[in-house]
Every structure is written in C-alpha cells, then in structure tokens.
Write an enzyme that holds these catalytic residues in place. Structure first.
Site, mmCIF file in Angstrom:
data_model
loop_
_atom_site.group_PDB
_atom_site.id
_atom_site.type_symbol
_atom_site.label_atom_id
_atom_site.label_comp_id
_atom_site.label_asym_id
_atom_site.label_seq_id
_atom_site.Cartn_x
_atom_site.Cartn_y
_atom_site.Cartn_z
ATOM 1 N N GLU A 1 -6.267 6.995 3.282
ATOM 2 C CA GLU A 1 -6.825 6.129 2.245
ATOM 3 C C GLU A 1 -7.753 5.077 2.846
ATOM 4 O OE1 GLU A 1 -5.092 3.375 -1.412
ATOM 5 O OE2 GLU A 1 -3.981 3.469 0.474
ATOM 6 N N THR B 1 2.713 -0.162 -4.374
ATOM 7 C CA THR B 1 2.758 -1.627 -4.504
ATOM 8 C C THR B 1 3.700 -2.081 -5.616
ATOM 9 O OG1 THR B 1 0.468 -1.699 -3.761
ATOM 10 C CG2 THR B 1 1.345 -3.698 -4.787
ATOM 11 N N THR C 1 2.238 -6.631 0.141
ATOM 12 C CA THR C 1 1.925 -5.806 1.308
ATOM 13 C C THR C 1 3.130 -5.604 2.229
ATOM 14 O OG1 THR C 1 1.059 -7.798 2.363
ATOM 15 C CG2 THR C 1 -0.540 -6.327 1.349
ATOM 16 N N GLY D 1 1.829 5.559 -6.047
ATOM 17 C CA GLY D 1 2.668 4.439 -6.465
ATOM 18 C C GLY D 1 3.430 3.804 -5.321
#
Length: 373
Positions: free
Chosen positions: A231, A111, A117, A109
C-alpha cells in the site's frame, strides 16, 4: 495505454464526481475491463501476473493524468496479503472472479477510533464459535466499503499480550460484505475534504466462516504488513503522479500567463520553486522504484516502503503548494482542477501512515535510536 484510457475521463468528469461526492464507477469499470486492476493476480487465476512495479506504473499514470486511483488501489495492495498468505483454496475461490471484475476487493479494514496508528491496540475481536468467527467492534476511515464485495479485516483473536510482541494475537479475515451488511455489519459514511467514499464500520455479532481466515490465527499482523508495505509503495507511486501533474500544470501556466508584459515563468521567483519541485519529485521516484524492486524480489522492504511514501508524499505536497502559488487566485477555482488535486494529495501526509510515524520507525529501526513510546 493507461494514459489513453485516462484521456476519456478528464477534468470535467472528476470535477462532477467531486462536487456530487460520487464514486467513479465508470472509470473503475473501464480499468477492470482493460485488466489494469488485476495486474498483480497470477495468470493461473486470470490476472496478468506482473510485479508491483507494474501496478505502480498504472497508478502513477492515473494521477499524472489528473485522476485519482484512490477509488480502486486497494484491489492492488490487498494482493500483498491474499497472494502471500492466502490458502490455495481461497485463491481459487476468489481470485478468478476478482480478476474478471465479478468480485470487488476494495476494502482494507485496519484503523480504529481508539488505536489510530498503534495497530497493536485494536479492539475489534473475533471469537471462534464452531465453524465461524463472531466479530464485534468498530473500524473508522475505511474507504470504499460501499463499493466493494469483499474486505480484508484485521481483528484480535486473543488479547494483546503484556509481554513479548504486542502484535501477537491478531488475525486476518476475508469478509464477504454482500452477506455481512445488515447481518452484523453497519456502514456509516464519513464526509471528508476529498471524495474517497470513506466510512465507519460497526460489527455486532457478525459471523465470518473460519475458512475465510487468511494465514494462521494469531499471526495476522505479519500477514497484513505485506499488504501495508505494498500500500505504501503504491500510494507513493500515486504521489509521484500527482507531483508530475502539478509540475506540468505549473510550468504550462507559467509559460502562458503574462503579467507586466512577459510570461510570469521568466521570473526566477516563479521558476525556482517549480524546478525545485521537479528535482524533489525525480529523487523521490528513485526511492519508490527501489522499494518496489525489493518488494518484488521478496526481500525486506519495510524501511524502503516507508521512505518512499514519505519522500513521494512530501514531493507531491511541495509541487501542489507551488502549483497553487503559481496560479494565484485561479488555483483556488474548481475549473483548473488544482484545488481538487491539492486536497487529494494532502491526505498522504497523514494516510496510510503519518509522516511522523515514518520518521520514528526509521529513527528506531534503521538508526538504532531509543524509542519514545
């Protein structure tokens, strides 16, 4: 071995789930049972203790086989935060159950609707109250929360500083979703063009134990970066898998499909884009390998992770576009799986970080150009 497992979940399986917007529970369970989702967890906690490069190989093969690792890849890249910054107590409490499949850590969690961004401008707050943090705020485009038991959550524990580093004052919490839903956390599904179980989260007085703080309070951005870099490298590997799937699909169809009495692949107008996509993919794969190697060596890999993600996502998109063009009208039909994979791989031009933000990062951090924002 990964390919053999994926053979049991072919195009029919993924098309059915895509049409019904269903989560691939059986596929994820099979990956878990085979130990593939715990490859990064050290052996002492029940995992395989393998490097990030091994996780890249797993996810690449899933995508190369025509599947989608988006349903489960978070359990790999969240290890970048939990393993490197979690306390020994947290690791012993959670990792054995994650490795065994008794706990699912699939949600990340970060964004928010107002920050996008610009992570430094998140507004979700966590205020200390005794032995708990009280969380209030909102997150958006958070995948798999409805199919996860735990979530790595980035919050502000102090206001964004006007001077110095704007990323100071953020912290990372490990949220037990089983205890949170209906007790300060509301989950709202978001319907998107690909089947990613995407949601919006609302926090209203959610209490999270202080013992679930990962790393030091106020130092969360540094902790989360290790997860973000992992990621980007892992998703780059998925893109390589997608690109190779598209190119194999294009080549196979171009050899079989005959028009004007010969295979369409005999025409250079068909051959050359496929060849170019292949070349682009193999070059990108080298960057992904370099980024993974640096990450596994414990060296700075931010630039390489970003470059790998950009190159691999663009290679996948080029291969996808070529595949649609090669198939003509059939590329738009669901039976060939091209349109599904086309939609899925398009995401990575935008997430988990947009191409333009990567270019800005490389321009300013690596090349010393002046910042535009």
């Amino acid at each position: 071995a990964v390919a053999r497992l994926c053979d049991g979940y072919g195009g029919d399986y993924w098309r059915r789930l895509d049409a019904g917007r269903q989560y691939p529970t059986e596929f994820v369970s099979a990956l878990t049972a085979a130990g593939y989702l715990s490859v990064l967890i050290p052996e002492e906690y029940g995992g395989s203790g393998l490097p990030l490069g091994a996780a890249c190989a797993v996810l690449e093969e899933i995508h190369r086989s025509g599947g989608n690792g988006g349903a489960c890849h978070a359990q790999m890249y969240t290890m970048g935060t939990l393993l490197r910054h979690g306390s020994e107590q947290q690791k012993r409490q959670f990792l054995p159950d994650i490795a065994a499949g008794r706990l699912r850590l699939q949600a990340f969690g970060v964004t928010e609707p107002g920050s996008g961004t610009d992570t430094s401008r998140i507004r979700t707050t966590a205020v200390r109250d005794g032995d708990d943090y009280v969380v209030n705020g909102q997150k958006v485009f958070i995948s798999r929360t409805e199919h996860s038991d735990l979530m790595v959550l980035l919050v502000r524990t102090s206001p964004r500083p006007e001077r110095g580093s704007h990323t100071d004052g953020m912290s990372v919490l490990l949220v037990d979703l089983r205890a949170a839903i209906g007790k300060g956390l509301t989950i709202r599904p978001i319907d998107t063009m690909m089947n990613h179980a995407t949601t919006e989260l609302f926090f209203d007085g959610l209490r999270v134990p202080v013992t679930n703080l990962i790393g030091r309070e106020g130092d969360g951005f540094r902790c989360i970066l290790d997860g973000m870099n992992a990621e980007r490298i892992l998703i780059a590997a998925e893109c390589i898998g997608d690109a190779r799937w598209f190119t194999a699909k294009s080549s196979g169809y171009a050899c079989e499909r005959e028009v004007f009495g010969r295979p369409i692949g005999a025409n250079q107008g068909v051959q050359f884009p496929i060849a170019r996509a292949h070349i682009q993919t193999e070059a990108a794969a080298l960057m992904v390998q370099q980024a993974a190697d640096l990450y596994d060596a414990g060296l700075a890999a931010g630039a390489e992770a970003n470059m790998a993600k950009l190159l691999a996502s663009e290679a996948a998109w080029a291969a996808a576009d070529t595949c649609i063009q090669t198939h003509g009208g059939y590329g738009f039909t669901t039976d060939y799986d091209v349109e599904r994979k086309f939609r899925e791989t398009r995401l990575y031009q935008v997430a988990p970080i947009s191409t333009n933000l990567i270019l800005s990062f490389i321009a300013t951090r690596e090349l010393g150009l002046p910042k535009s924002f």
